[in-house]
Enzyme design. Structure first.
Site, PDB file in Angstrom:
ATOM      1  N   ILE A   7       0.855  -1.188   0.000  1.00 44.82           N
ATOM      2  CA  ILE A   7       0.000   0.000   0.000  1.00 44.82           C
ATOM      3  C   ILE A   7       0.890   1.237   0.000  1.00 44.82           C
ATOM      4  O   ILE A   7       1.679   1.444   0.928  1.00 44.82           O
ATOM      5  CB  ILE A   7      -0.927   0.049   1.239  1.00 44.82           C
ATOM      6  CG1 ILE A   7      -1.751  -1.239   1.345  1.00 44.82           C
ATOM      7  CG2 ILE A   7      -1.844   1.274   1.178  1.00 44.82           C
ATOM      8  CD1 ILE A   7      -2.641  -1.298   2.581  1.00 44.82           C
ATOM      9  N   GLY A   9       1.647   5.204   0.479  1.00 42.57           N
ATOM     10  CA  GLY A   9       1.057   6.250   1.316  1.00 42.57           C
ATOM     11  C   GLY A   9       0.270   5.669   2.476  1.00 42.57           C
ATOM     12  O   GLY A   9      -0.818   6.152   2.810  1.00 42.57           O
ATOM     13  N   ALA A  10       0.821   4.623   3.109  1.00 42.85           N
ATOM     14  CA  ALA A  10       0.109   3.982   4.225  1.00 42.85           C
ATOM     15  C   ALA A  10       0.395   4.674   5.552  1.00 42.85           C
ATOM     16  O   ALA A  10       0.004   4.192   6.607  1.00 42.85           O
ATOM     17  CB  ALA A  10       0.487   2.507   4.310  1.00 42.85           C
ATOM     18  N   GLY A  13      -4.211   8.749   6.807  1.00 43.90           N
ATOM     19  CA  GLY A  13      -5.487   8.749   6.093  1.00 43.90           C
ATOM     20  C   GLY A  13      -5.987   7.386   5.642  1.00 43.90           C
ATOM     21  O   GLY A  13      -5.955   6.406   6.391  1.00 43.90           O
ATOM     22  N   TYR A 190      -4.466  18.206  -9.492  1.00 45.79           N
ATOM     23  CA  TYR A 190      -4.856  17.025  -8.705  1.00 45.79           C
ATOM     24  C   TYR A 190      -5.964  16.245  -9.411  1.00 45.79           C
ATOM     25  O   TYR A 190      -5.894  15.023  -9.564  1.00 45.79           O
ATOM     26  CB  TYR A 190      -5.324  17.462  -7.307  1.00 45.79           C
ATOM     27  CG  TYR A 190      -5.983  16.364  -6.507  1.00 45.79           C
ATOM     28  CD1 TYR A 190      -5.228  15.404  -5.844  1.00 45.79           C
ATOM     29  CD2 TYR A 190      -7.380  16.269  -6.436  1.00 45.79           C
ATOM     30  CE1 TYR A 190      -5.838  14.389  -5.114  1.00 45.79           C
ATOM     31  CE2 TYR A 190      -7.997  15.259  -5.716  1.00 45.79           C
ATOM     32  CZ  TYR A 190      -7.228  14.324  -5.054  1.00 45.79           C
ATOM     33  OH  TYR A 190      -7.835  13.304  -4.337  1.00 45.79           O
TER      34      TYR A 190
END
Ligand code: NDP
Length: 315
Positions: A7, A9-10, A13, A190
């Site tokens: 994963i 960006g674990a 968030g 984004y």
């Protein structure tokens, strides 16, 4: 055996909530692919993940060298890759000037799309070698890149145009820093990156699903108004956005519940269909959602794929 899931960006968030949800089942070993080791370690501890349920590996998606290094490290760790979740993202809604990755790409598209594009292309072979019964590659999408929804119509809208900025390398020097060649706009960059994420998932599906049996999927987990994603927004926005989503749009979902949704897309036996963009209704039941015209344009998906291959050095 346990499944192995990477994963990105674990460390906060949605990624952290998903790591926790999967680790708790006892059926998954979570590789937390993060740019900040200490933050990731603290985050895992803070949600009570047991030591043997995860490994932290360094990954900075804003550097193609780092992506390649991560893939080498993963190959050496002796695990087979069963599921990859491309979750990390940056969002710079108030930036007046673009910032850039190590390779000189505008940061939002460079991180959210190009970094993940190289990562997933390089890890596809590892996934092919896995004998796991239900292999999946999941790229987190968003409703904001989807102009067939109310939220997706809040200006500035996503629009990739004829890709002239992407073709020029998004470097802000001899090309625009925006995919469509326009002036820099952080919120639009984004949204554009999220359209690229959704197009990439579908192009993966067309190219590889039949041969590899891998399920390719994207999702909109709901509006998780409390995550770090909004850290660069103005303070008043950060104060009012969560209650606005809770009481007005009713699109609000807690980090924990959003993590359970993404964990479902990772491991639920009923969510094996490939080429799908999952969403959840008010009763938290999953359904196959429609993508906007641009986010489901097969010709555009092929072009984004081909231009991206050149930019990350695969072609
Ligand atoms: P967060 O900001 O809480 O999490 C983003 C994660 O990405 C962090 O772990 C961050 O790392 C990581 N990251 C950022 N840049 C890099 C980089 N260069 N290399 C490696 N990791 C990086 O946001 P969310 O949890 O909200 O976002 C997760 C996903 O959910 C994103 O794909 C987003 O588009 C999507 N999403 C979010 C929604 C929402 O309402 N929040 C709605 C729809 C989709 P670090 O901790 O080091 O900063």
């Amino acid at each position: 055996r346990k499944g192995t899931v990477v994963i990105t960006g674990a460390s906060s968030g949605l990624g952290l909530a998903t790591a926790k949800a999967l680790a708790e089942t006892g059926k998954w070993h979570v590789i937390m692919a993060c740019r900040d080791f200490l933050k990731a370690e603290r985050a895992a501890k803070s949600v009570g993940m047991s030591k043997e349920s995860y490994t932290i590996m360094h990954l900075d998606l804003a550097s193609l060298d780092s992506v390649r290094q991560f893939v080498e490290n993963f190959k050496r760790c002796g695990r087979t890759l069963d599921v990859l979740v491309c979750n990390a993202a940056v969002y710079q809604p108030t930036a007046r000037e673009p910032s850039f990755t190590a390779d000189g790409f505008e940061l939002s598209v460079g991180t959210n799309h190009l970094g993940h594009f190289l990562l997933s292309r390089l890890l596809l072979d590892d996934m092919k070698q896995s004998d796991y019964p239900s292999k999946r590659l999941i790229i987190v999408g968003s409703i904001t890149g989807n102009t067939n929804t109310l939220a997706g119509n809040v200006p500035p809208k996503a629009n990739l145009g004829d890709l002239r900025g992407l073709q020029g390398g998004l470097n802000g020097l001899n090309s625009s820093s925006m995919i469509d060649g326009g002036d820099f706009d952080g919120a639009k960059a984004y949204k554009d990156s999220k359209v690229c994420n959704m197009l990439t998932m579908q192009e993966f599906h067309r190219r590889y699903n039949e041969d590899t049996g891998i399920t390719f999927a994207s999702l909109y987990p709901g509006c998780i108004a409390t995550t770090g994603l909004f850290r660069e927004h103005i303070p008043l926005f950060r104060l009012l956005f969560p209650p606005f989503q809770k009481f007005i749009t009713k699109g609000f979902v807690s980090e924990e519940d959003a993590g359970k949704r993404l964990a479902q897309v990772v491991s639920d036996p009923s969510l094996t269909k490939s080429g799908v963009y999952w969403s959840w209704n008010k009763d938290s039941a999953s359904f196959e959602n429609q993508l906007s015209q641009e986010a489901s344009n097969a010709e555009k998906a092929r072009k984004v794929w081909e231009v991206s291959e050149k930019l990350v050095g695969l072609a």
